[in-house]
Structure formats: C-alpha cells, structure tokens
Design an enzyme around this catalytic site. Structure first.
Site, PDB file in Angstrom:
ATOM      1  CE1 TYR A 137      -3.818   2.371   0.755  1.00 36.83           C
ATOM      2  CE2 TYR A 137      -2.390   3.250   2.467  1.00 36.83           C
ATOM      3  CZ  TYR A 137      -3.525   3.350   1.691  1.00 36.83           C
ATOM      4  OH  TYR A 137      -4.366   4.426   1.832  1.00 36.83           O
ATOM      5  CG  ASN A 166      -3.042   5.709  12.317  1.00 37.95           C
ATOM      6  OD1 ASN A 166      -2.922   4.811  11.503  1.00 37.95           O
ATOM      7  ND2 ASN A 166      -2.068   6.049  13.146  1.00 37.95           N
ATOM      8  CG  HIS A 180      -7.433   1.565   9.271  1.00 37.26           C
ATOM      9  ND1 HIS A 180      -8.220   2.021   8.242  1.00 37.26           N
ATOM     10  CD2 HIS A 180      -6.212   1.321   8.714  1.00 37.26           C
ATOM     11  CE1 HIS A 180      -7.512   2.055   7.117  1.00 37.26           C
ATOM     12  NE2 HIS A 180      -6.301   1.628   7.385  1.00 37.26           N
ATOM     13  NE  ARG A 210       0.378   2.574  14.659  1.00 36.40           N
ATOM     14  CZ  ARG A 210       1.571   2.050  14.922  1.00 36.40           C
ATOM     15  NH1 ARG A 210       2.440   2.710  15.673  1.00 36.40           N
ATOM     16  NH2 ARG A 210       1.900   0.872  14.429  1.00 36.40           N
TER      17      ARG A 210
END
Length: 323
Positions: A137, A166, A180, A210
């Site tokens: 990806y 994200n 996700h 994250r």
C-alpha cells in the site's frame, strides 16, 4: 476555488471522501460531481478518460483508495499495490490531459520508513525500509505522490498531496477483517458490552504509539489547502506534499482504555477485561507526524480524541456503517 467551480470528489462514499463532500457543501460549493464504483471504475483507464473528457472538472479531490488494516494488507498485498497505483495513475493522468486546475491527492503516513526519526518530517520519505505489513500500500501511495510531483515539474500542473495520519470518524469501516485499529476496537468493545461477555482480545502488546485525526478535521484541512495553497507552497526535497495530523500520540493500550471507557460509560457497574495476543504483529513501533509545516500554512486540528471517539461511536450506533 469559486463556489460554482466543478469539483470532482473521487471516493465520495468512503470515510475521507464523504467528509470532503460534507465540508465542501457546508462552505457553499454547489457543483460537486461524484460517481459510484458501478458508475465509474477508476481501475479502467479508458472509462476514467471518458469521464474527464465529458465532465471536465476544474478541481479534483483524489480520495478513492483500496484500504484496510494490518491483516488485510498482509493477506492481499497484490490487491493493495495494484489497485491503489492504478486508481492514482489513472486519475492524475486524466487530470493532466483534461486541464484540471488543481488536484488534491490523499496519501497516508504509512509511506514513511518503519524506523523514521520521530516526529516524522516530510523529508523522511524514502530514507529507510518500509513497515513490511503494509509496504505494498505504501509503495502505491509513494508512486502517486511522485507522479504528482513529476507532473508539476514537467507539465506545470498544480497537483498537491497530503499525508494524513490514522483516521476515524463518521462512515468508517467496522469490519473486523478489513478495518483499522480504532474502528475495530469500537466494534469489539461494543459487542463485548451487548453480549455481556465483557472481554476483548487485541493484537500485539499494546505498546505501539499512534496518532489519530478525526476525518472531519482532515476534510477541513484539505479544503483549506485547496483554497489557499499551491503545490509550490508544499514543496520539499522529497515531493510536493505535507503531513496532516493532530500532533498528539498515545499507546494502543491507552487508546483501548479510552474507547472502553466511552463504550461502557452508560453502564458504570460493568467494565471490560483486556487481553493481548502478542503472537500478532504490533506494526510500526511509533508513528507521529511532524505537522509544523501544516501549522505554518495556517491550519490546525479542531477535534480532540475523546470528543472524536464519542462522535464516531454515536455514528456506529446508528447502524449506517460497514460491519
């Protein structure tokens, strides 16, 4: 952009594309063109060229993509590299051929090396090995960034790219095999609650850091950049693009605990037990965007994580989501 400019949003049914459409409508843009996959297959170059020849859009938001989490990326790498590269190349080339004034290409921060220096600056692109679980990806997204940059250099186009962190928000994908981490957690905790099992197992050990950005904030950012910036304003030695994120990180464990507290908020007498499957991959150990350049361009995020997760969970509860 003028309020009556013809604006094509590719991928308008997705998390990002739908947020962009809502943002444009809220700002008074009245000539928005959308096509479903059945109406226009972006993998088909002939069909894409015919669409651009007929519609001749002034501006393009390229938000269409084949996306998924670690599991999907690891299992179907050929799909991820082929489909994303073809979608990007077909739309960018047609935009060049048919005189699009400005294009906004939506990428992803997975383009950066697995061990990139943190926070990640745009200049980190191609300075190290990619995260193996989503390198297919990432390579497709890098190729489209480089294509836009090359076209700007060779043809004088005005094709911008953004690298969002994200994302989560209204209309997200909650399929456990393809979603996700954040939407997958929302579904897992919700199902544990309604089934009264009150137990959730998650991948990895909870240690990776994250960063998350509410999708409506991303839409606001890309529309702002289209209204106020050109490709030259985003130029770096590695391409004509800029990071878009919140600039705030937390561990996956902290994320899980936050989502758990929101899902179980109306049942204070109950809680949920968390376990971790350390045989599953963690992914990149840390991934935080440096958003200094974005802030200097005059935009900053508006929605904090807890507020955004509350809104996302309410959207999930409507049932109008992919499960």
């Amino acid at each position: 952009m003028e309020k009556n400019s013809k604006i094509y949003v590719a991928g308008h049914r997705g998390l990002v594309g739908s947020a962009i459409v809502r943002c444009l409508q809220a700002k008074g843009y009245s000539n928005i063109v959308t096509k479903t996959h059945s109406e226009l297959d972006l993998l088909n170059q002939e069909a894409v060229n015919a669409f651009f020849a007929n519609e001749k859009p002034d501006y393009v938001f390229l938000a269409a993509a084949h996306v998924g989490g670690i599991g999907a990326n690891s299992t179907y790498p050929a799909d991820f590299i082929y489909r994303n590269m073809m979608i990007g190349f077909n739309v960018v080339e047609a935009s060049r051929q048919y005189g699009v004034k400005k294009l906004m290409n939506l990428g992803s921060t997975c383009i950066y090396p697995k061990m990139a220096e943190q926070p990640i600056k745009e200049e980190s692109l191609l300075t190290g090995a990619l995260e193996p679980t989503n390198d297919a990806y990432a390579l497709a997204k890098i190729s489209v960034i480089k294509l836009c940059t090359a076209y700007n250099k060779q043809y004088g186009t005005n094709f911008l790219s953004v690298m969002p962190t994200n994302l989560y928000g209204p209309g997200d994908n909650y399929e456990l095999q393809g979603s996700h981490v954040l939407p997958a957690m929302i579904r897992k905790f919700h199902e544990a609650k309604i089934n009264k099992t009150d137990k959730v197992e998650l991948w990895g050990d909870g240690s990776p850091l994250r960063e998350f950005l509410y999708s409506e904030d991303l839409a606001d950012a890309v529309v702002y950049l289209m209204e106020n910036c050109n490709a030259s304003d985003l130029r770096t030695p590695t391409g004509d693009f800029v990071n878009v994120g919140s600039g705030i990180e937390l561990t996956i464990k902290e994320l899980a605990e936050t989502i758990c507290s929101i899902v179980y908020e109306d049942t204070p007498e109950r809680n949920c037990t968390l376990t971790w499957d350390s045989t599953k991959p963690n992914g990149t150990p840390r991934k935080l965007c440096d958003i200094t350049r974005l802030l200097n361009l005059g935009w900053k995020p508006k929605t904090n994580l807890k507020e955004g997760i509350n809104l996302a969970y309410k959207d999930f509860l409507t049932g109008n989501v992919k499960k």
